[in-house]
Design an enzyme around this catalytic site. Structure first.
Site, PDB file in Angstrom:
ATOM      1  N   TYR A  92      30.982  37.263 -41.299  1.00  0.00           N
ATOM      2  CA  TYR A  92      31.084  38.543 -40.782  1.00  0.00           C
ATOM      3  C   TYR A  92      31.367  39.474 -41.868  1.00  0.00           C
ATOM      4  CZ  TYR A  92      32.898  42.705 -38.697  1.00  0.00           C
ATOM      5  OH  TYR A  92      33.224  44.135 -38.254  1.00  0.00           O
ATOM      6  N   THR A 136      33.583  48.280 -41.747  1.00  0.00           N
ATOM      7  CA  THR A 136      34.844  47.701 -41.543  1.00  0.00           C
ATOM      8  C   THR A 136      35.682  47.561 -43.007  1.00  0.00           C
ATOM      9  OG1 THR A 136      35.974  45.676 -41.045  1.00  0.00           O
ATOM     10  CG2 THR A 136      33.617  45.514 -41.595  1.00  0.00           C
ATOM     11  N   ASP A 137      36.902  47.557 -42.825  1.00  0.00           N
ATOM     12  CA  ASP A 137      38.043  47.280 -44.072  1.00  0.00           C
ATOM     13  C   ASP A 137      37.803  45.940 -44.539  1.00  0.00           C
ATOM     14  OD1 ASP A 137      39.289  45.991 -42.029  1.00  0.00           O
ATOM     15  OD2 ASP A 137      41.356  47.132 -42.477  1.00  0.00           O
ATOM     16  N   GLU A 138      37.198  45.101 -43.648  1.00  0.00           N
ATOM     17  CA  GLU A 138      37.309  43.518 -44.001  1.00  0.00           C
ATOM     18  C   GLU A 138      36.054  43.441 -45.258  1.00  0.00           C
ATOM     19  OE1 GLU A 138      36.994  40.843 -40.920  1.00  0.00           O
ATOM     20  OE2 GLU A 138      38.050  42.154 -39.492  1.00  0.00           O
ATOM     21  N   PHE A 168      32.608  47.939 -27.346  1.00  0.00           N
ATOM     22  CA  PHE A 168      33.719  48.496 -27.374  1.00  0.00           C
ATOM     23  C   PHE A 168      33.895  49.823 -28.034  1.00  0.00           C
ATOM     24  CE2 PHE A 168      37.772  48.235 -29.986  1.00  0.00           C
ATOM     25  CZ  PHE A 168      38.717  48.974 -29.193  1.00  0.00           C
ATOM     26  N   ILE A 169      33.818  49.838 -29.341  1.00  0.00           N
ATOM     27  CA  ILE A 169      34.028  51.168 -29.921  1.00  0.00           C
ATOM     28  C   ILE A 169      32.801  52.252 -29.779  1.00  0.00           C
ATOM     29  CG2 ILE A 169      34.301  52.506 -31.977  1.00  0.00           C
ATOM     30  CD1 ILE A 169      35.263  49.966 -33.385  1.00  0.00           C
ATOM     31  N   SER A 195      28.144  40.153 -44.264  1.00  0.00           N
ATOM     32  CA  SER A 195      27.068  40.430 -43.416  1.00  0.00           C
ATOM     33  C   SER A 195      27.438  42.190 -43.446  1.00  0.00           C
ATOM     34  CB  SER A 195      26.844  40.150 -42.169  1.00  0.00           C
ATOM     35  OG  SER A 195      27.934  40.312 -41.141  1.00  0.00           O
ATOM     36  N   LYS A 196      28.443  42.672 -43.242  1.00  0.00           N
ATOM     37  CA  LYS A 196      29.041  44.204 -43.261  1.00  0.00           C
ATOM     38  C   LYS A 196      28.807  44.627 -44.608  1.00  0.00           C
ATOM     39  CE  LYS A 196      29.894  46.252 -40.168  1.00  0.00           C
ATOM     40  NZ  LYS A 196      29.269  47.213 -38.830  1.00  0.00           N
ATOM     41  N   GLY A 224      39.528  30.380 -44.003  1.00  0.00           N
ATOM     42  CA  GLY A 224      39.566  31.318 -44.671  1.00  0.00           C
ATOM     43  C   GLY A 224      40.052  32.664 -44.323  1.00  0.00           C
ATOM     44  N   ASP A 227      16.914  46.307 -29.417  1.00  0.00           N
ATOM     45  CA  ASP A 227      17.357  45.476 -30.651  1.00  0.00           C
ATOM     46  C   ASP A 227      17.283  46.505 -31.754  1.00  0.00           C
ATOM     47  OD1 ASP A 227      17.548  44.064 -33.171  1.00  0.00           O
ATOM     48  OD2 ASP A 227      17.483  42.359 -31.804  1.00  0.00           O
TER      49      ASP A 227
HETATM   50  P1  NAD Z   1      31.363  45.065 -29.956  1.00  0.00           P
HETATM   51  O1  NAD Z   1      31.061  43.477 -30.477  1.00  0.00           O
HETATM   52  O2  NAD Z   1      32.337  45.366 -29.179  1.00  0.00           O
HETATM   53  O3  NAD Z   1      30.095  45.687 -29.685  1.00  0.00           O
HETATM   54  C1  NAD Z   1      28.884  45.591 -30.591  1.00  0.00           C
HETATM   55  C2  NAD Z   1      27.613  46.138 -29.410  1.00  0.00           C
HETATM   56  O4  NAD Z   1      26.482  46.126 -30.383  1.00  0.00           O
HETATM   57  C3  NAD Z   1      27.376  45.310 -28.245  1.00  0.00           C
HETATM   58  O5  NAD Z   1      27.298  46.184 -27.181  1.00  0.00           O
HETATM   59  C4  NAD Z   1      26.139  44.600 -28.534  1.00  0.00           C
HETATM   60  O6  NAD Z   1      25.488  44.553 -27.163  1.00  0.00           O
HETATM   61  C5  NAD Z   1      25.283  45.598 -29.289  1.00  0.00           C
HETATM   62  N1  NAD Z   1      24.359  44.846 -30.522  1.00  0.00           N
HETATM   63  C6  NAD Z   1      24.562  43.658 -31.080  1.00  0.00           C
HETATM   64  N2  NAD Z   1      23.578  43.183 -31.711  1.00  0.00           N
HETATM   65  C7  NAD Z   1      22.600  44.426 -31.411  1.00  0.00           C
HETATM   66  C8  NAD Z   1      21.250  44.542 -31.948  1.00  0.00           C
HETATM   67  N3  NAD Z   1      20.660  43.738 -32.713  1.00  0.00           N
HETATM   68  N4  NAD Z   1      20.660  45.477 -31.569  1.00  0.00           N
HETATM   69  C9  NAD Z   1      21.367  46.363 -30.636  1.00  0.00           C
HETATM   70  N5  NAD Z   1      22.522  46.366 -30.179  1.00  0.00           N
HETATM   71  C10 NAD Z   1      23.349  45.459 -30.382  1.00  0.00           C
HETATM   72  O7  NAD Z   1      31.868  45.515 -31.541  1.00  0.00           O
HETATM   73  P2  NAD Z   1      32.760  46.953 -31.760  1.00  0.00           P
HETATM   74  O8  NAD Z   1      34.338  46.279 -31.807  1.00  0.00           O
HETATM   75  O9  NAD Z   1      32.532  48.113 -30.762  1.00  0.00           O
HETATM   76  O10 NAD Z   1      32.221  47.346 -33.204  1.00  0.00           O
HETATM   77  C11 NAD Z   1      31.542  48.611 -33.328  1.00  0.00           C
HETATM   78  C12 NAD Z   1      31.168  48.699 -34.817  1.00  0.00           C
HETATM   79  O11 NAD Z   1      32.298  48.836 -35.356  1.00  0.00           O
HETATM   80  C13 NAD Z   1      30.723  47.253 -35.382  1.00  0.00           C
HETATM   81  O12 NAD Z   1      29.742  47.856 -36.659  1.00  0.00           O
HETATM   82  C14 NAD Z   1      31.942  46.641 -36.295  1.00  0.00           C
HETATM   83  O13 NAD Z   1      31.445  45.896 -37.351  1.00  0.00           O
HETATM   84  C15 NAD Z   1      32.573  47.732 -36.455  1.00  0.00           C
HETATM   85  N6  NAD Z   1      34.229  47.776 -36.394  1.00  0.00           N
HETATM   86  C16 NAD Z   1      34.501  47.117 -35.773  1.00  0.00           C
HETATM   87  C17 NAD Z   1      36.226  47.206 -35.614  1.00  0.00           C
HETATM   88  C18 NAD Z   1      37.042  46.501 -34.474  1.00  0.00           C
HETATM   89  O14 NAD Z   1      38.305  46.311 -34.658  1.00  0.00           O
HETATM   90  N7  NAD Z   1      36.234  46.354 -33.286  1.00  0.00           N
HETATM   91  C19 NAD Z   1      36.760  47.407 -36.955  1.00  0.00           C
HETATM   92  C20 NAD Z   1      36.176  47.629 -38.006  1.00  0.00           C
HETATM   93  C21 NAD Z   1      34.731  47.855 -37.783  1.00  0.00           C
HETATM   94  P1  TYD Z   2      40.679  39.628 -34.484  1.00  0.00           P
HETATM   95  O1  TYD Z   2      40.963  40.450 -33.393  1.00  0.00           O
HETATM   96  O2  TYD Z   2      39.705  38.517 -34.324  1.00  0.00           O
HETATM   97  O3  TYD Z   2      40.159  40.759 -35.541  1.00  0.00           O
HETATM   98  P2  TYD Z   2      39.793  40.283 -37.178  1.00  0.00           P
HETATM   99  O4  TYD Z   2      39.704  39.013 -37.548  1.00  0.00           O
HETATM  100  O5  TYD Z   2      38.615  41.139 -37.388  1.00  0.00           O
HETATM  101  O6  TYD Z   2      40.913  41.103 -37.938  1.00  0.00           O
HETATM  102  O7  TYD Z   2      41.785  39.093 -35.145  1.00  0.00           O
HETATM  103  C1  TYD Z   2      42.951  39.893 -35.334  1.00  0.00           C
HETATM  104  C2  TYD Z   2      44.046  38.996 -36.290  1.00  0.00           C
HETATM  105  O8  TYD Z   2      44.516  38.198 -35.469  1.00  0.00           O
HETATM  106  C3  TYD Z   2      43.307  37.998 -37.118  1.00  0.00           C
HETATM  107  O9  TYD Z   2      44.591  37.664 -38.329  1.00  0.00           O
HETATM  108  C4  TYD Z   2      43.243  36.761 -36.407  1.00  0.00           C
HETATM  109  C5  TYD Z   2      44.354  36.832 -35.265  1.00  0.00           C
HETATM  110  N1  TYD Z   2      44.173  36.056 -34.132  1.00  0.00           N
HETATM  111  C6  TYD Z   2      45.124  35.054 -33.770  1.00  0.00           C
HETATM  112  O10 TYD Z   2      46.263  34.916 -34.154  1.00  0.00           O
HETATM  113  N2  TYD Z   2      44.790  34.373 -32.465  1.00  0.00           N
HETATM  114  C7  TYD Z   2      43.532  34.965 -31.899  1.00  0.00           C
HETATM  115  O11 TYD Z   2      43.522  33.983 -30.680  1.00  0.00           O
HETATM  116  C8  TYD Z   2      42.798  35.737 -32.448  1.00  0.00           C
HETATM  117  C9  TYD Z   2      41.402  36.071 -31.789  1.00  0.00           C
HETATM  118  C10 TYD Z   2      43.132  36.395 -33.334  1.00  0.00           C
END
Ligand code: NAD
Ligand code: TYD
Length: 353
Positions: A158, A132-134, A10-11, A161-162, A289, A57
């Protein structure tokens, strides 16, 4: 050129598309293509010679060393990760493997490569780690947002691990002088997000006439960041961020989950009228949790680098809903097979509260 990892997710995919449009510098994109990786995200640059996709990978040391040697990137931007909290509850091992062991391998190969670079390339080189902020844990209702000095207190497999990966990134700077930068951002939303995450899942269910499963009482708070604003933040941190520093990136848009779902229903009602989508909202069993509140204090990146989010939650969500309505083929393609297995595992019968 730059090496992006996880750039089919995604990002990462949004970042690659933005980067090629705004900066234009070539990108090598290393992605394992897990269930979350999707080459359809990169269809617009399929024939663009500035973009080279490599399936692999981040933990494959030989492959990464070879890419660094061949392309000599000025920066590595690490997006690759397992990212879904609910999946980390059902199966944490993959999170340790990619987010901890994989990031470690990537750092280690980068260190060896960096040490052998001539001085000019060494001076330019950056390793930007996207986190991430998590990692900061959960806030009480009246606590100030997370700053760069907030203590780490991860609560899910998750976020743990981050957090581990962030510590390794920090250590590689302090111990080996690897020029690292770390960004810790809040929940992203926008085009191309896999529909296991809150906003695209709710969109998908809403248009399909299915229940909108809100966990617990719907009062959990997240700080929503539009993905395009996040991509802009990463660009400024890469260009002007101080080596060894971390930068928090947030959307200044705290909302409860129920507010998010209700706003989505309203915007969807405006763009695809004919039904009251709010009637599909269902409260289901809470996530174990479940962190109550995340919020980011983005003062540092604003003060040092002049970044601020451009989108409000309403404008970003309206753009996101429009994208999903116009890209129903994308959604249909990613919601087959493996996706259905996940939905039946996570939203098992009896989970309704
Ligand atoms: P995503 O799950 O959409 O995409 C992750 C990508 O990484 C996928 O394309 C997957 O194929 C690839 N990948 C997974 N394991 C791999 C490996 N071992 N080697 C190579 N590629 C691999 O995730 P995202 O939402 O795009 O998040 C991107 C980054 O931003 C992550 O590090 C995530 O922790 C961080 N992040 C995301 C959010 C969010 O809201 N989406 C918020 C804070 C931080
Ligand atoms: P999510 O998109 O999984 O992100 P994160 O857990 O990394 O913050 O979830 C965002 C918020 O939405 C989280 O508080 C969990 C809640 N949630 C629901 O209430 N229902 C759902 O089906 C999902 C996927 C998330």
């Amino acid at each position: 050129m730059i090496l992006v990892t996880g750039g089919a997710g995604f990002i990462g995919a949004n970042f690659v598309l933005d980067w090629l449009a705004q900066v234009g510098e070539p990108v090598v994109n290393l992605d394992r293509l897990t269930y979350a990786g999707n080459l359809g995200n990169l269809a617009a640059v399929k024939d663009d010679r500035r973009h080279q996709f490599v399936r692999g990978d981040i933990g494959d040391r030989g492959l990464v060393a070879n890419l660094l040697e061949t392309h000599r990137p000025r920066a590595i931007i690490n997006f690759a990760a397992e990212t879904h909290v609910d999946r980390s509850i059902h199966g944490p091992a993959a999170f340790i493997e990619t987010n901890v062991v994989g990031t470690f391998a990537l750092l280690d190969v980068a260190r060896t490569h960096f040490a052998a670079l001539p001085p000019i390339e060494r001076a330019q080189f950056r390793f930007l780690h996207v986190s991430t902020d998590e990692v900061f844990g959960s806030l009480g209702p009246d606590e100030a947002g997370f700053s760069e000095t907030t203590a780490y207190a991860p609560n899910s497999p998750y976020s743990a691990s981050k957090a581990a990966a962030d510590h390794l990134v920090r250590a590689y700077h302090h111990t080996y002088d690897l020029p690292v930068l770390t960004t810790n951002c809040s929940n992203n939303y926008g085009p191309r997000q896999f529909p296991e995450k809150l906003i695209p899942l709710m969109f998908h269910n809403a248009v399909a006439g299915k229940p909108l499963p809100v966990y617990g009482d719907g009062g959990n708070v997240r700080d929503w960041l539009f993905v395009g604003d996040h991509c802009a933040a990463i660009r400024v941190v890469l260009e002007r961020g101080r080596v060894g520093e971390t930068y928090n990136v947030g959307g200044s848009a705290e909302r409860t989950n129920l507010e998010v779902v209700e706003t989505l229903c309203r915007i969807l009602g405006e763009q695809k009228p004919g039904r009251d989508y709010r009637k599909q909202i269902t409260f289901v069993k809470d996530r174990p949790g479940h962190d109550r509140r995340y919020a980011i204090d983005a003062t540092k990146i604003g003060r040092e680098l002049g970044w601020a989010p451009r989108e409000t939650f309403d404008s970003g969500l309206a753009a996101t809903v429009r994208w999903y309505l116009e890209n129903s083929a994308w959604l249909a393609a990613v919601t087959s097979g493996e996706y259905h297995k996940w939905v039946s595992l996570n939203y098992a019968a009896g989970a309704v509260a």
